[in-house]
Design a protein around this motif. Structure first.
Motif, PDB file in Angstrom:
ATOM      1  N   ASP A   1       0.834  -1.197   0.000  1.00  0.00           N
ATOM      2  CA  ASP A   1       0.000   0.000   0.000  1.00  0.00           C
ATOM      3  C   ASP A   1       0.875   1.257   0.000  1.00  0.00           C
ATOM      4  OD1 ASP A   1      -2.708   1.444   0.562  1.00  0.00           O
ATOM      5  OD2 ASP A   1      -1.405   2.094   2.202  1.00  0.00           O
TER       6      ASP A   1
ATOM      7  N   ARG B   1       1.395   4.224  -3.050  1.00  0.00           N
ATOM      8  CA  ARG B   1       1.259   5.658  -2.808  1.00  0.00           C
ATOM      9  C   ARG B   1       2.515   6.418  -3.202  1.00  0.00           C
ATOM     10  NH1 ARG B   1      -3.366   6.227   0.507  1.00  0.00           N
ATOM     11  NH2 ARG B   1      -4.159   4.143   1.024  1.00  0.00           N
TER      12      ARG B   1
ATOM     13  N   ALA C   1      -5.962   0.222  -6.117  1.00  0.00           N
ATOM     14  CA  ALA C   1      -7.092   1.107  -6.450  1.00  0.00           C
ATOM     15  C   ALA C   1      -7.392   2.046  -5.287  1.00  0.00           C
ATOM     16  CB  ALA C   1      -8.314   0.282  -6.791  1.00  0.00           C
ATOM     17  N   GLU C   2      -7.348   1.537  -4.051  1.00  0.00           N
ATOM     18  CA  GLU C   2      -7.588   2.396  -2.890  1.00  0.00           C
ATOM     19  C   GLU C   2      -6.513   3.467  -2.767  1.00  0.00           C
ATOM     20  OE1 GLU C   2      -7.872  -0.297   0.361  1.00  0.00           O
ATOM     21  OE2 GLU C   2      -9.959  -0.843  -0.061  1.00  0.00           O
TER      22      GLU C   2
ATOM     23  N   ARG D   1      -4.853   4.785  -5.250  1.00  0.00           N
ATOM     24  CA  ARG D   1      -5.116   5.773  -6.305  1.00  0.00           C
ATOM     25  C   ARG D   1      -6.263   6.705  -5.909  1.00  0.00           C
ATOM     26  NH1 ARG D   1      -4.398   1.359  -9.753  1.00  0.00           N
ATOM     27  NH2 ARG D   1      -6.660   1.155 -10.053  1.00  0.00           N
ATOM     28  N   ARG D   2      -7.322   6.144  -5.317  1.00  0.00           N
ATOM     29  CA  ARG D   2      -8.447   6.975  -4.895  1.00  0.00           C
ATOM     30  C   ARG D   2      -8.022   7.975  -3.840  1.00  0.00           C
ATOM     31  NH1 ARG D   2     -11.501   2.122  -5.488  1.00  0.00           N
ATOM     32  NH2 ARG D   2     -11.255   1.652  -3.279  1.00  0.00           N
ATOM     33  N   ASP D   3      -7.223   7.524  -2.882  1.00  0.00           N
ATOM     34  CA  ASP D   3      -6.762   8.437  -1.832  1.00  0.00           C
ATOM     35  C   ASP D   3      -5.885   9.539  -2.410  1.00  0.00           C
ATOM     36  OD1 ASP D   3      -8.129   6.922  -0.025  1.00  0.00           O
ATOM     37  OD2 ASP D   3      -6.368   5.929   0.829  1.00  0.00           O
TER      38      ASP D   3
ATOM     39  N   ALA E   1      -6.102  10.807  -5.337  1.00  0.00           N
ATOM     40  CA  ALA E   1      -6.917  11.727  -6.139  1.00  0.00           C
ATOM     41  C   ALA E   1      -7.850  12.580  -5.280  1.00  0.00           C
ATOM     42  CB  ALA E   1      -7.747  10.937  -7.151  1.00  0.00           C
ATOM     43  N   ALA E   2      -8.044  12.174  -4.023  1.00  0.00           N
ATOM     44  CA  ALA E   2      -9.005  12.872  -3.151  1.00  0.00           C
ATOM     45  C   ALA E   2      -8.493  14.249  -2.737  1.00  0.00           C
ATOM     46  CB  ALA E   2      -9.281  12.016  -1.939  1.00  0.00           C
TER      47      ALA E   2
END
Length: 286
Positions: free
Chosen positions: A241, A245, A278-279, A281-283, A285-286
């Motif tokens: 993870d 990142r 995927a998680e 990437r979402r974080d 982009a947030a």
């Protein structure tokens, strides 16, 4: 930082999620090829004149992008890299047309004798000079950038004057090579030697990381052994993870070398890697 003697290539376009091709899974791949972004082959298994391995490889090359991963280049050898080996490897690479060719930061023998093990190096200027010279030769023969994997280790050298990640970073700077980060190996070495695995991740050049390996290991009390025969454990998932990142989308695969389960089990494990990435990437982009 030393300037490279060769042009530094940009990270190739291959990303996504793959598996290592193992003989136990040949029938499953040929009968109903799963949805994967790439396959990794062990180079030495296909450096042969013919037979089932090459027949299977040729069939699967039509469906999957390939990367080649070696275990016998002995890039840290003071004897130099075997030119005959490099030429055979080049022949296979010309046939496969892989996205890249990788091997390990180690030495594997002396005086022509292969121990069939990935032996550690001291992180010294002298060792760095040997490694860089061998990488330059390999890259010249292969006519492509080499990708170097960090091995796990169980001892340290009193002579070492730099960290493993500093050694890898300078190796990339001097030769233009890239990195295959084995996240399990980072965790194993960090536990065995007491360094911070996140410091390792933060210490290597992000743009030189082209591939990630995920695997499991065996605990022997206070020593972790890189057996690659177990599912990926929670500490390695957490480190992956962090890697996602830091490095962004990087070709990622599950590597299993022993106690190999059915293909469906590895595909399920690879789905976890997809979810973790995927998680991340979402974080971001947030």
């Amino acid at each position: 930082m030393t300037q490279p003697d060769t042009v530094i290539r940009d990270r190739p376009g291959l990303t996504g999620f793959g598996l290592g091709l193992r003989p136990q899974h040949y029938p499953a791949f040929l009968a109903e090829p799963p949805e994967l972004d790439f396959l990794e082959i062990i180079s030495e298994n296909f450096m042969v004149a013919g037979g089932r391995p090459l027949t299977t490889l040729d069939a699967l090359r039509e469906r999957y992008p390939m990367v080649m991963h070696g275990v016998s280049m002995s890039i840290g050898s003071a004897d130099g890299v075997d030119l005959a080996y490099l030429r055979r490897l080049k022949t296979l690479a010309d046939r496969v047309q892989p996205a890249w060719v990788s091997d390990h930061l180690c030495w594997t023998g002396v005086n022509g004798h292969n121990t069939h093990d990935l032996l550690p190096l001291p992180y010294t200027e002298e060792a760095l000079a040997v490694v860089c010279e061998n990488i330059r030769l390999a890259q010249d023969v292969l006519d492509r950038a080499l990708v170097i994997e960090n091995p796990s280790s169980y001892l340290t050298f009193a002579a070492s004057g730099m960290s493993e990640w500093a050694f890898l970073s300078e190796m990339c700077a001097r030769t233009g090579c890239a990195l295959l980060l084995d996240v399990n190996n980072i965790h194993v070495s960090a536990v065995n030697h007491g360094f911070d695995a996140l410091e390792f991740l933060n210490g290597v050049p992000a743009d030189r990381v082209w591939q990630i390996h995920l695997a499991g290991h065996t605990s022997n009390g206070d020593l972790l052994i890189d057996t690659h025969d177990q599912p990926v454990p929670d500490p390695v998932w957490r480190l992956y993870d962090a890697a996602c990142r830091r490095f962004g989308p990087v070709a990622t695969m599950i590597e299993r070398d022993d106690n190999i389960p059915p293909l469906e089990d590895l595909l399920a494990e690879l789905e976890i890697a997809r979810i973790v990435a995927a998680e991340a990437r979402r974080d971001a982009a947030a």
